[in-house]
Design an enzyme around this catalytic site. Structure first.
Site, PDB file in Angstrom:
ATOM      1  N   GLY B  92     129.212 128.613  73.036  1.00  0.00           N
ATOM      2  CA  GLY B  92     130.643 128.311  72.955  1.00  0.00           C
ATOM      3  C   GLY B  92     131.058 128.533  71.522  1.00  0.00           C
ATOM      4  CB  SER B 124     125.623 131.846  72.430  1.00  0.00           C
ATOM      5  OG  SER B 124     126.743 132.402  71.817  1.00  0.00           O
ATOM      6  CB  ALA B 125     127.347 128.087  69.745  1.00  0.00           C
ATOM      7  CG  HIS B 161     126.721 136.921  71.472  1.00  0.00           C
ATOM      8  ND1 HIS B 161     126.755 137.168  72.825  1.00  0.00           N
ATOM      9  CD2 HIS B 161     126.839 135.565  71.340  1.00  0.00           C
ATOM     10  CE1 HIS B 161     126.891 136.009  73.479  1.00  0.00           C
ATOM     11  NE2 HIS B 161     126.944 135.032  72.603  1.00  0.00           N
ATOM     12  CD  GLU B 196     125.927 140.249  74.448  1.00  0.00           C
ATOM     13  OE1 GLU B 196     126.013 141.122  75.333  1.00  0.00           O
ATOM     14  OE2 GLU B 196     126.905 139.606  74.017  1.00  0.00           O
TER      15      GLU B 196
END
Lengths: 239, 239
Positions: B92, B124-125, B161, B196
């Protein structure tokens, strides 16, 4: 009465053209009657030096008929801004730019001089900081300013280099629109998505969109929408 | 001796597949023997609620054979982490995630429990915050944490990413590589660009790259280079 006179440009360069080439008529007209423009090189794109960056801008401004000095060349930058007639803040990293302005104690002087008529042009990061905050920058937070509150020369936020979602992309990172939606989960102000090739001209409380493209307007709890250069943007100044 | 056991995943979802589908074997193996995984939903992508986000993760983890509760469901989240065997921090907005962890006083407990063997998976985050700082996040700074120092579960920075420059792009925003180069004008630590479909598995001081892709390594004052999953990443842990 706020005498501000701003040229808020999305990008210095559009694909396939030279530095500031696509908007040079607007720049000439904006700085008409000005002898020297002070360049603020603090955003230093790619980590280049203030001298190198100033040299790039100065070459173009000289070609357009204006003298230029970098703000870093002055022993007393605050005094330089107090005496300046016009400034141009170049793009690069918005966090680095804001951090420098804060650390050198230059926020107040820019705000007060702009309200008295000091002409201000920005591109990219230099445009982002004209908004209320830099919470809608696209840049990487490579330094950590003590606040993200910006110059607030206009009562909204900017997203320069606004980019439409690519329907063919296989990348799973968030689109720009998703990111601005997330911004509105924590913040209330309108965000203007300014596409490459567009700029806003603000004169007092008058504001117009210039260049060939529409702008995308993001209001909290509303579906984003497009406004054309012929549309009325006055509501942005009346918040 | 640091007992850390980390699964640092670039993205929860790759194009054309379901949530966590492409790496589900790695997840099952990583959490083998664990009954319940605690989900940290604070990054709340797109501003969704903690309940909604936890429901997405829980559905997938239940399917893989694990119980799951969201950290926000506990009256005392610090105690919940002290008693947990495994945590998964979803993606997020990295700024929102770090800000919440700081404000709830959870940084220290995660650091100490992970060093004692609490299994930690991030996407991700949730992966970004395993690095020294979040100065190399791609996210929009929609909130302003008081520091960008992160969990430092590994002695380098992450760029999840990671995206190669698009040779056909006409957009003038900085490429990811340019942004990381700018980062190194102000910071020294190595940055791992994790594409990714890739993840890092860290067990004590052992580290491997998994998935089909290479990773891009950014060292200050060096040309960025690629490392394959078969290459030795040990140097990253020895800084």
């Amino acid at each position: 009465m706020n005498q501000r006179n701003l040229l808020i440009v999305s990008t210095s360069t559009v694909h396939g053209k030279g530095y500031l080439a696509y908007c040079e008529d607007a720049i000439k007209s904006f700085f008409d009657g000005i002898e020297e423009v002070i360049f603020i090189p603090f955003a230093r794109p790619g980590g280049i030096s203030h001298d190198e960056y100033t040299s790039v801008a100065k070459t173009k401004f000289n070609e357009l008929g204006f003298k230029m000095r970098g703000l870093h060349e002055f022993d007393n930058p605050k005094k330089a801004l107090e005496e300046a007639k016009a400034i141009f803040t170049g793009g690069g990293n918005t966090f680095v730019l804001l951090d420098q302005l804060i650390n050198q104690g230059l926020i107040d002087v820019i705000q007060s001089k702009v309200s008295e008529g000091l002409r201000y042009m920005g591109t990219s990061a230099g445009s982002n900081i004209t908004g209320l905050t830099i919470n809608t920058t696209n840049d990487m937070p490579i330094v950590h300013p003590k606040t993200l509150n910006a110059l607030a020369l206009v009562p909204f936020n900017l997203n320069p280099h606004y980019l439409d979602p690519d329907p063919n992309s296989k990348h799973m990172g968030e689109t720009r629109e998703t990111r601005i939606k997330e911004f509105h989960a924590y913040n209330d102000q309108i965000v203007v998505g300014l596409r490459e090739g567009s700029w806003l001209h603000v004169s007092g409380n008058k504001i117009t969109l210039e260049g060939p493209l529409s702008a995308r307007i993001f209001e909290k709890d509303k579906t984003p929408y497009e406004l054309q250069p012929s549309d009325d943007f006055t509501f942005l100044m009346e918040q």
